[in-house]
Scaffold this active site. Structure first.
Site, mmCIF file in Angstrom:
data_model
loop_
_atom_site.group_PDB
_atom_site.id
_atom_site.type_symbol
_atom_site.label_atom_id
_atom_site.label_comp_id
_atom_site.label_asym_id
_atom_site.label_seq_id
_atom_site.Cartn_x
_atom_site.Cartn_y
_atom_site.Cartn_z
ATOM 1 N N ALA A 784 0.854 -1.193 0.000
ATOM 2 C CA ALA A 784 0.000 0.000 0.000
ATOM 3 C C ALA A 784 0.888 1.241 0.000
ATOM 4 C CB ALA A 784 -0.901 -0.005 1.241
ATOM 5 N N PRO A 785 0.884 2.019 -1.103
ATOM 6 C CA PRO A 785 1.745 3.197 -1.187
ATOM 7 C C PRO A 785 1.062 4.451 -0.657
ATOM 8 C CG PRO A 785 0.698 2.814 -3.303
ATOM 9 C CD PRO A 785 0.189 1.728 -2.371
ATOM 10 N N PHE A 803 -3.153 8.150 -0.637
ATOM 11 C CA PHE A 803 -2.983 6.794 -0.088
ATOM 12 C C PHE A 803 -3.906 5.792 -0.779
ATOM 13 C CE2 PHE A 803 -4.696 3.817 3.273
ATOM 14 C CZ PHE A 803 -3.631 2.935 3.228
ATOM 15 N N HIS A 804 -3.363 4.594 -1.041
ATOM 16 C CA HIS A 804 -4.136 3.479 -1.598
ATOM 17 C C HIS A 804 -3.981 2.290 -0.650
ATOM 18 C CE1 HIS A 804 -5.688 0.336 -4.063
ATOM 19 N NE2 HIS A 804 -5.648 0.986 -5.200
ATOM 20 N N SER A 805 -5.076 1.882 -0.022
ATOM 21 C CA SER A 805 -4.999 0.790 0.952
ATOM 22 C C SER A 805 -5.040 -0.563 0.247
ATOM 23 C CB SER A 805 -6.152 0.880 1.952
ATOM 24 O OG SER A 805 -7.353 0.404 1.365
#
Length: 947
Positions: A784-785, A803-805
């Protein structure tokens, strides 16, 4: 033509050196006159730039001095007009002095000199205010022409030690000054360092002094001329030796002397250009294959079955059959023409048919090139020229992508509406094939048994596979390795515009292969490649990029010897080579897509394994290759002239491509003078969008459609998710480059392709003062970045997190990620906006970690219950509006947008009507009702506004 005046009958005799002195005096007067005038009349105005004025900046740049202000501009233009006459005479006399029988170089240099003179007039009399585009074209043309003019003059210099000495000093000073010039320009433009522009200005003025001074040295050579014009020393009749003569005599029977001393023939130059364009078409189709295959697992969210099409590259196995091999070699033109189905693919509207067309084209192209190489196996010069064309074709492909912001204009995902040049590319490809295949070779005798290598074809195929994969994965786009070493703001490494350095390193590798030939197939070269790979994968910023440049150089230098070795081992080497290359491509995918492929976890985050395998495979190729030149010694010596003539023309084509890349780099350098949409109201319009790797529902590149929506919504800051396209299967692209440059925004690409994420990026109209990249805990699922950036918004610092979970299936990953991000946001002392993809329902589960006491964050609209993926949260800043905009067919996810007012405290969740909202705080009415292009406000059918 000699004058019809007998010796001693001169009516007026003027020494040629006065032409040089007149040119020097007028040129210096133009610049110095404008400088003195400007310093006396407009000092404070001309030292001021977009960021600082006096006293931080206290000396003007050349452009500020000679620009639009009166009377400085008039002074400059007057003396430049006076300079033009002596300038053209100087170029003419230089040609008379250096013209020699059977050589075209003096004519080329004279042509460049005239072109350079005309382009100088262009940027002098067409200012940036008159026409910014044409002013830049003339200026770039002048700067690009300076390189061949300087090098040509050095090569043609008469054997006058004093003049040669001064030319070397001034030329070295000129090009040496470019390094600090660019450095301080970046310090000014990117880092906004006070006083940097003043230092930059001194280096800019130094360039003027060195440039004019270089031409002033001709006074020492023209001393032997008198104008009527009569040559009293015979200098123009080839009686004096040139520096080039001495160099070529020293290098006689050596590669440098043979190549640059070869005669220039237009027919050979056209052949070389056609061959290189064929190489460009090969690489264009090969790089589009993974991209068109990727569309299907992308929309299936898993294995689709269409992935098998990557195996179309193993068509060279067909050449193992002797009868079929002979037939294909004799009809190689037809095979090349059949490969153009890959360029025709853009006409297919259905994605499946487009993929099939591309796969067939790639299959035919791999077969055609292998047949071409194998057909030339007994003619080393022709074989080498074909490999050079293929290699330079890769450089041309990389330059084309550099010009089109990482898209290739003839890809099947392009068409006229999104910037494609498909029709022109197809026409040129057909002409190039007809030109380059008009001489058909079928060397049935081939290589003698005594000359056949003793090692296994499998080892040669490993070397070929390592070469193909290294070139495709790292060098098919000039910005790929730049993004490997990118770490965010402040900028500490290369940016996309520096891709010209990658392209230059590729050219150096090719030239090294031409000049040193057999020496490049050595363990030393392999060790250098390994060192470059280690530095690239282990370090960031400029030092990591140095490793990238070393790797680029050694890979390109290895192309000719490794492919030649594969030819000697027979067609099976190419079939196996492409097969093993495909395995590397899949491994290259598995390191990031491990959650979606069988056996994927074994390769999880192991880009280092893939890189190590590439270098080891190259080593196998080196081991399988002959240790000496004995195989071709007899043939090579007898064909030295042919080889040199052919190689020289490919070298010229390569140099032209390099000059184009240099001009593109100049045009693409960021201006960093961006302005938000509603500066007066101190509004930040922020959005979050999952862009689905920039392929729309119909397999077209979607950058331009994205650009239009972002611009029409007047978004100042946007987070993009699923944005890492720097892999073979995604075409080695970078959507953010086009969006940032077209929309006028700063960009943080986010964690690079070597960090094994699907990508998160940030674009901002506001300067990014600092940014850090985070890889959040992901013990089971995909990484996750996140980007944590600090923006300078209207003089106040505001934090933004993109943010990408993790996926829905990985509940523990998402819990750990929510706690990590909550701590990160809680620790920030500044107002903060979160632009995110969270995978949760409102008011359930991890929602209370992201929103509430743990993070200090608030939901942009707590009453919006119909959310799952995208969320906008905020803290310490006033939220004034919120909208959800439909995606049309661009991607699979809507665009969410929020409006925030800097410098005002948080407000309540009470909503108000749009009529109560000032115009500067409203969302565009364009998307009300049915909207435009299938984009409209949906879910609520209108924006929401808050007190």
């Amino acid at each position: 033509m000699a004058p019809k005046v007998r010796e001693g009958d001169a009516v007026v005799a003027l020494s040629g050196k006065w032409i040089s002195w007149a040119h020097t005096a007028f040129a210096y007067s133009a610049f110095i006159g404008a400088l003195v005038t400007g310093l006396f009349l407009h000092y404070h105005k001309i030292v001021e730039n977009e960021y600082y004025g006096y006293p931080q900046e206290w000396f003007p740049s050349v452009s500020a001095t000679i620009g639009d202000r009166y009377p400085e501009r008039a002074v400059f233009q007057f003396f430049i007009a006076m300079t033009s006459g002596p300038r053209l005479l100087l170029v003419f006399l230089w040609y008379i002095l250096t013209a020699r029988p059977n050589t075209s170089l003096p004519k080329i240099v004279a042509g460049v000199g005239v072109f350079r003179t005309l382009s100088c007039g262009g940027w002098t009399y067409v200012t940036s205010t008159d026409d910014h585009g044409w002013h830049d074209i003339f200026m770039i043309s002048y700067l690009v022409a300076t390189l061949p003019w300087t090098l040509g003059c050095l090569a043609l210099s008469p054997n006058n030690p004093k003049a040669v000495k001064y030319r070397k000093i001034l030329a070295g000073s000129f090009f040496g000054t470019l390094v600090p010039l660019i450095y301080y320009f970046i310090q000014h433009k990117v880092h906004k360092v006070p006083g940097a522009y003043t230092i930059y200005a001194f280096y800019e003025w130094a360039l003027i002094l060195f440039d004019v001074g270089f031409d002033a040295v001709t006074a020492l050579d023209f001393d032997g001329f008198e104008l009527i014009v009569r040559d009293v020393k015979g200098s123009s009749r080839g009686k004096t030796r040139q520096v080039a003569d001495a160099v070529l005599e020293k290098q006689k029977d050596k590669p440098v002397g043979n190549i640059f001393g070869a005669q220039f023939l237009w027919a050979d130059a056209l052949d070389a250009a056609a061959d290189v364009y064929n190489g460009f078409v090969f690489w264009s189709m090969l790089t589009s294959l993974g991209l068109t295959v990727w569309y299907f697992p992308l929309w299936h969210m898993g294995i689709s079955g269409y992935e098998v099409m990557v195996m179309c590259t193993v068509s060279p196995f067909l050449l193992v059959n002797a009868s079929l091999r002979s037939l294909l070699i004799q009809n190689v033109r037809l095979v090349h023409l059949l490969s153009l189905s890959g360029l025709l693919a853009y006409l297919a509207k259905t994605p499946e048919y487009r993929l099939f067309s591309v796969a067939f084209g790639v299959s035919m192209s791999c077969l055609a090139w292998t047949a071409t190489w194998y057909g030339e196996r007994s003619q080393p010069s022709r074989l080498e020229s074909r490999i050079l064309a293929w290699s330079i074709g890769l450089v041309m492909s990389s330059v084309a992508k550099f010009a089109f912001h990482t898209n290739n204009p003839i890809w099947p995902i392009m068409h006229a509406q999104n910037g494609g040049w498909n029709k022109l590319g197809l026409l040129l490809a057909a002409v190039a094939i007809l030109r380059s295949t008009r001489t058909i070779t079928d060397n049935r005798g081939g290589v003698d048994l005594a000359d056949r290598p003793k090692t296994s074809p499998f080892l040669a195929s490993l070397g070929l596979a390592g070469l193909l994969f290294g070139l495709h994965s790292l060098l098919s786009d000039s910005s790929t390795m730049i993004l490997w070493v990118w770490e965010g703001f402040p900028v500490r490494g290369p940016i996309a515009a520096n891709g010209v350095l990658t392209i230059a390193a590729m050219a150096v590798g090719i030239l090294s292969g031409i000049i040193f030939k057999g020496a490049l197939l050595s363990w030393t070269n392999l060790l250098l490649a390994g060192l470059g790979a280690f530095i690239l994968t282990s370090y960031q910023n400029w030092f990591g990029y140095m490793g990238a440049l070393l790797l680029a150089t050694t890979l390109m230098a290895s192309a000719t010897p490794l492919i030649t070795s594969a030819v000697r081992h027979g067609p099976i080497s190419f079939g196996l080579g492409f097969l093993i290359y495909n395995v590397l491509v899949l491994a290259h995918v598995w390191v990031v897509a491990y959650a979606f492929v069988p056996g994927g976890p074994l390769m999880r985050e192991h880009t280092n394994w893939v890189m190590t395998a590439t270098i080891l495979f190259l080593g196998a190729g080196v081991y399988a290759s002959p240790r000496s030149e004995s195989i071709d010694t007899k043939r090579t010596r007898s064909g030295t002239t042919t080889r040199s003539r052919l190689a020289s023309h490919y070298t010229y084509v390569l140099l032209v491509i390099q000059l184009i890349a240099l001009a593109i780099s100049y045009l693409r350098f960021p201006t960093n003078d961006y302005v938000p949409y509603h500066k007066k109201d101190k509004v930040i319009t922020a959005g979050i969008w999952t862009i689905h790797f920039s392929l729309d529902n119909d397999m077209w590149s979607s950058e331009r459609r994205m650009r239009d929506l972002i611009k029409e919504l007047e978004i100042d800051v946007i987070g993009l998710l699923e944005s890492d396209l720097q892999r073979i299967i995604m075409g080695n692209r970078d959507t953010t480059q086009y969006l940032a440059e077209d929309l006028g925004m700063y960009v943080d690409y986010g964690p690079g392709p070597d960090k094994h994420t699907w990508g998160s990026a940030l674009l901002s109209k506001f300067p990014i003062m600092n940014s850090t990249h985070h890889l959040l805990p992901s013990p089971v699922g995909e990484l996750a970045p996140a980007i944590h950036a600090t923006l300078d918004a209207y003089g106040e610092l505001v934090d933004v997190v993109v943010f990408h979970s993790g996926q829905e299936e990985d509940a523990e990953d998402r819990r750990l990620q929510s706690e990590y991000l909550a701590r990160l946001m809680k620790e920030s002392p500044r107002p903060l906006i979160l632009l995110s993809y969270l995978v949760m329902k409102p008011n359930e589960g991890n929602y209370h970690t992201y929103v509430g006491e743990k993070s200090g964050m608030k939901d942009i609209d707590p009453s919006d219950w119909d959310r799952w993926c995208e969320y906008i949260l905020y803290r310490g800043i006033r939220r004034s509006g919120y909208a959800r905009v439909s995606r049309s067919t661009i991607t699979d996810t809507e665009l969410q947008v929020g409006k925030f007012i800097v410098g005002q405290p948080e407000s309540s969740n009470e909503r108000i009507n749009e009529a109560q909202v000032p115009d500067g705080l409203r969302f565009p009415s364009l998307f009300q009702g049915q909207g435009v292009r299938d984009h409209r406000y949906h879910v609520f059918d209108e924006p929401r506004y808050f007190v």
